[in-house]
Write a protein that holds these residues in place. Sequence first.
Motif, short mmCIF file in Angstrom:
data_model
loop_
_atom_site.label_atom_id
_atom_site.label_comp_id
_atom_site.label_asym_id
_atom_site.label_seq_id
_atom_site.Cartn_x
_atom_site.Cartn_y
_atom_site.Cartn_z
N GLY A 100 -32.98 -4.98 82.55
CA GLY A 100 -32.25 -3.79 82.96
C GLY A 100 -30.78 -3.89 82.63
O GLY A 100 -30.31 -4.86 82.02
N ASP A 101 -30.02 -2.88 83.03
CA ASP A 101 -28.58 -2.87 82.84
C ASP A 101 -27.90 -3.31 84.13
O ASP A 101 -28.51 -3.36 85.19
CB ASP A 101 -28.11 -1.47 82.45
CG ASP A 101 -28.63 -1.05 81.08
OD1 ASP A 101 -28.91 -1.95 80.25
OD2 ASP A 101 -28.78 0.17 80.85
N GLY A 102 -26.63 -3.59 84.03
CA GLY A 102 -25.87 -4.04 85.20
C GLY A 102 -25.84 -5.56 85.30
O GLY A 102 -26.64 -6.26 84.68
N THR A 103 -24.91 -6.06 86.09
CA THR A 103 -24.71 -7.50 86.20
C THR A 103 -25.69 -8.17 87.14
O THR A 103 -25.83 -9.38 87.14
CB THR A 103 -23.28 -7.80 86.69
OG1 THR A 103 -23.08 -7.16 87.96
CG2 THR A 103 -22.25 -7.29 85.70
N ASP A 104 -26.40 -7.39 87.95
CA ASP A 104 -27.28 -7.96 88.98
C ASP A 104 -28.59 -7.17 89.03
O ASP A 104 -28.88 -6.49 90.00
CB ASP A 104 -26.56 -7.90 90.33
CG ASP A 104 -26.88 -9.11 91.20
OD1 ASP A 104 -27.66 -9.96 90.76
OD2 ASP A 104 -26.36 -9.18 92.32
#
Length: 494
Positions: free
Chosen positions: A170-174
């Motif tokens: 997925g996207d995002g840092t977490d």
Amino acid sequence: MRTSITRRLKGLTAAATIILLLSSCLKKDLDTLPSAKIDAHPDLMVSSSNLIAMAALGQMSGNPILPSPTADPDILYTNGKYYIYTTATGPGASQFHCYSSTDLLSWNDEGIILDLAGVSWAQQDGWAPSVVARNGKYYFYYTAEKKIGVAVSTSPTGPFIDKGSPLATGDGTDPIDPMVFIDTDGQAYMYWGNTLLNIQKLNPDMVSLTGTLGHQKPSNYFEAPYVIKRNSIYYLMYSVKWYTDDDYHVEYATSSSPMGPWTSKGRITSPIGEIKGPGHNAVLVKPGCPDEFLFIYHRRTSTVVDQRQVAIDRMFFDASGNIMPVSITKSGVIKAAGTAACIVPNPIANGQYAIKSKMITSSGAGLFLDIPACSNLNADVRTWTKTTCNGQKWNISYQGNGFYKIISEQPSHKSLDLSSCGLDRGTDVGVFDANGSNCQLWKIESAGNGWYRVMARASNNVLDIEDASNVAGANVRSWSWNATDAQLWKFEAP
């Protein structure tokens, strides 16, 4: 997410709420409680190394229901049992367990169902599983080292075999906290992510993704997405703030599409008293009962933020389809097999009633819910034999959301109320100025043969005659449901 038995005995309530015992000390510890007040269910025992011995409160689950520390629960019902899945324990949070129950009271630890030691692409940080049944199989979605994995089994208790590679980043840092929702048309969607919400369709094989990755999210979204559908409306629940925050809680938004956009609607949970951080939830619709919702979540009472505990309470919708704030209780939910009959939401017609106990005096006289001396002031309620006083006349009005107001016919029209809005069992019941609080809302549920239990919205405890006294003038309090005559009431013409 990561890693009054009598008034003088009320202090025992917290100890009775959760008792995690080894077999060598279970009997010893229970023997220290007054024998007349131990209403743990008959299955409270340790019969194997995997059984969790928890102190159910009469015929209620008690909260928390699983041993601490554990968190981030999902819940599934299949094959006549309820199953709970939580964040992994063991070295580096690598061992996922499953807990099963037939009645919501006693929970068995089914052991390790997936060990990251056997997963090729991640060996630690196993968080926040989501489990669905489909195609004759069970699909176990989970976080490991900030990637989303999926493992498959033919049993809800595993063993689960990982597909051999991450399902998604997925996207995002977490990119954590997966949740899979299957729509009424059969299309499955996966939701995941901290801060950034990822939404994507699953292929029919349930182990691969398809279509465009969406990022529609409501305001305040932080993590732990959970989606249900009711009356063609999609409800996205999610947790707000860091899990270490005392005010970690659940909010929700709605949409006409499983992909959004989402309209923020409000808060579902809030900390209360010593109970902090009620968040990261899942929801189960009771089998065959489309308007009975079980809300499972974690919370803590410890100042050690990872000492989280899994709890279960009921969730309700109001007449407009809004999710009502969930009451965070110590008593939990009533014993219920998955095959139990559905609860009728408003069994008593609006009107004026005398509320009669199933208890009778030694001379055979009936006992009624009564305001002592026909007082027009705030007062505790008691039992008394039949009189013509307005202190035994109660105006019942359904609020359209599963709950009733119960108002005295006395000129001051006081409301039936939990004293000081107490959540503990043993809290006195009285009449107080009507204020519309949860402590003045009551759920009336049939217990069979014309008798009913009357349950406080705020605590899930029921109207109870203290010490099951059949003497007129006995105190009426709230207590966990145990189906005795002292908790059964009939609504009669005054």
